[in-house]
Motif scaffolding. Sequence first.
Motif, PDB file in Angstrom:
ATOM      1  N   VAL A 146       0.857  -1.183   0.000  1.00  0.00           N
ATOM      2  CA  VAL A 146       0.000   0.000   0.000  1.00  0.00           C
ATOM      3  C   VAL A 146       0.889   1.228   0.000  1.00  0.00           C
ATOM      4  O   VAL A 146       2.050   1.166   0.404  1.00  0.00           O
ATOM      5  CB  VAL A 146      -0.938   0.084   1.232  1.00  0.00           C
ATOM      6  CG1 VAL A 146      -2.031  -0.958   1.183  1.00  0.00           C
ATOM      7  CG2 VAL A 146      -0.149  -0.003   2.530  1.00  0.00           C
ATOM      8  N   ASN A 176      -9.745   0.248  -2.394  1.00  0.00           N
ATOM      9  CA  ASN A 176     -10.158   1.535  -2.979  1.00  0.00           C
ATOM     10  C   ASN A 176      -9.906   2.665  -1.992  1.00  0.00           C
ATOM     11  O   ASN A 176     -10.796   3.482  -1.727  1.00  0.00           O
ATOM     12  CB  ASN A 176     -11.643   1.459  -3.371  1.00  0.00           C
ATOM     13  CG  ASN A 176     -12.088   2.639  -4.206  1.00  0.00           C
ATOM     14  OD1 ASN A 176     -11.268   3.306  -4.851  1.00  0.00           O
ATOM     15  ND2 ASN A 176     -13.380   2.923  -4.194  1.00  0.00           N
ATOM     16  N   GLN A 177      -8.689   2.706  -1.453  1.00  0.00           N
ATOM     17  CA  GLN A 177      -8.378   3.753  -0.477  1.00  0.00           C
ATOM     18  C   GLN A 177      -8.143   5.095  -1.179  1.00  0.00           C
ATOM     19  O   GLN A 177      -7.871   5.133  -2.391  1.00  0.00           O
ATOM     20  CB  GLN A 177      -7.118   3.369   0.318  1.00  0.00           C
ATOM     21  CG  GLN A 177      -7.285   2.149   1.228  1.00  0.00           C
ATOM     22  CD  GLN A 177      -6.772   0.853   0.607  1.00  0.00           C
ATOM     23  OE1 GLN A 177      -6.972   0.637  -0.585  1.00  0.00           O
ATOM     24  NE2 GLN A 177      -6.115   0.015   1.385  1.00  0.00           N
ATOM     25  N   THR A 178      -8.181   6.162  -0.372  1.00  0.00           N
ATOM     26  CA  THR A 178      -8.070   7.493  -0.985  1.00  0.00           C
ATOM     27  C   THR A 178      -6.683   7.754  -1.581  1.00  0.00           C
ATOM     28  O   THR A 178      -6.553   8.521  -2.531  1.00  0.00           O
ATOM     29  CB  THR A 178      -8.383   8.606   0.040  1.00  0.00           C
ATOM     30  OG1 THR A 178      -7.621   8.345   1.220  1.00  0.00           O
ATOM     31  CG2 THR A 178      -9.855   8.648   0.380  1.00  0.00           C
ATOM     32  N   THR A 212     -14.836  -6.112  -1.318  1.00  0.00           N
ATOM     33  CA  THR A 212     -15.627  -5.100  -0.619  1.00  0.00           C
ATOM     34  C   THR A 212     -16.845  -5.787  -0.008  1.00  0.00           C
ATOM     35  O   THR A 212     -16.938  -7.017  -0.022  1.00  0.00           O
ATOM     36  CB  THR A 212     -16.023  -3.951  -1.577  1.00  0.00           C
ATOM     37  OG1 THR A 212     -16.640  -2.910  -0.816  1.00  0.00           O
ATOM     38  CG2 THR A 212     -16.985  -4.380  -2.663  1.00  0.00           C
TER      39      THR A 212
END
Length: 404
Positions: A146, A176-178, A212
């Motif tokens: 990440v 789907n992180q910022t 998700t």
Amino acid sequence: MKDLLATYYFRPKEGVDAAYAANAIREEQTTGTWTDLSTVNEETAYVHALDGSVEDLVELPDGGYLTKICFPHEIFEKGNIPQYLSVIAGNLFGLGKLEAVRLLDIDLPENLAGCGPKFGIDGIRKIVGTEVSCRPHIGTIIKPKVGLNPKDTAQVAYEAALGGLDLIKDDETLTNQTFCPLFDRLEAVMDALDRAKDETGKQVLYAVNVTTGGDRIVELAHKAVSAGANMLMVDVLTAGFSAIQALAEAPGINVPIHVHRTMHGALTRNPHHGIAMRPIAKLVRSSGGDQLHTGSVSGKMGSKAGEVIADNREITKPLSYLKPVFPVSSGGLHPGKVAAEIAKLGTDIVLQAGGGIHGHPEGTTAGTRAMLQAAEAAILGIPAREYATSHPELAAALAKWGDA
Ligand code: 3PG
């Protein structure tokens, strides 16, 4: 046979008879409970059709027991894998009469099987153009797992693709992180793979992690495929088997599904308690996973070689109603370990390296080439160190990590 046979290892608590304990598992998971019931009487005697049976009970040298329990097929709601698990792997793990209990295997009959992989090994080889080759697929996990933004992720993917590999994937914690929105990343990576294809002529798969919530995964996957995704990735144990099943059965999702098993150690690691990888792997095949992480024989994750080999055999063995799953060996691999992996796991395997590619002293493209060179050497039966004398990328990898 139409019924499901489940194999368990168990250790009864001190003073508890083994036959009583095996029967307690059967009873708890079928029609019984801890006492007799007024609701089961002459009029409702039909419920005994779901009683199941203890088919086998064998004492083992370590003081534990192996038992096989037959669960009638009618006890299962066809296709409902969460419900299958509530039967074969439910309350039994908490039974006070047992010191430990482990689900080792299941014989899942055809009448309870799901749709299976859409692509399987041959279908994936066809997309990548390696169907006539007998080499393993080489894959990479973008590292760091990440933190990179979409542009830098795509640059790493481009460099990896230039090296000639087959698969690039997200890591299990990247969704789907910022810092790296999924659609920005997907667009950038697919664009990078197109540019690499112009140079190499080779189609590379990118498994974008769509793990998700259950209420969103199919919609997200549809959008990802519309945006150009050529493979989807799901973390099966955190998202649930029904996540794979939903994607495999969804009309319009015509790309392979790469299945990661993150969290499996909580279930699989204790040899006396929990759930072995075998039933998990069989359920992934039934649910429609095309690729599945099953462990390596020489990597960092502490798998047992014999179990990995046998699990891979199970998910690749020919069945008329389910395509074979492409097993993935991953976790701590580098070019120096490729020969051992191929020797034990064969060539119908995806060998993935994250650190073992992006940690190469000359960078990602060289790291990818080194993995491919190591595979070539192993297939030719040439020791990696000998092959490295004429393959500088492999030589640099071996100099950094060794060949064991
Ligand atoms: C995996 O998904 O298997 C790991 O991210 C592997 O990473 P590594 O090759 O750097 O150990």
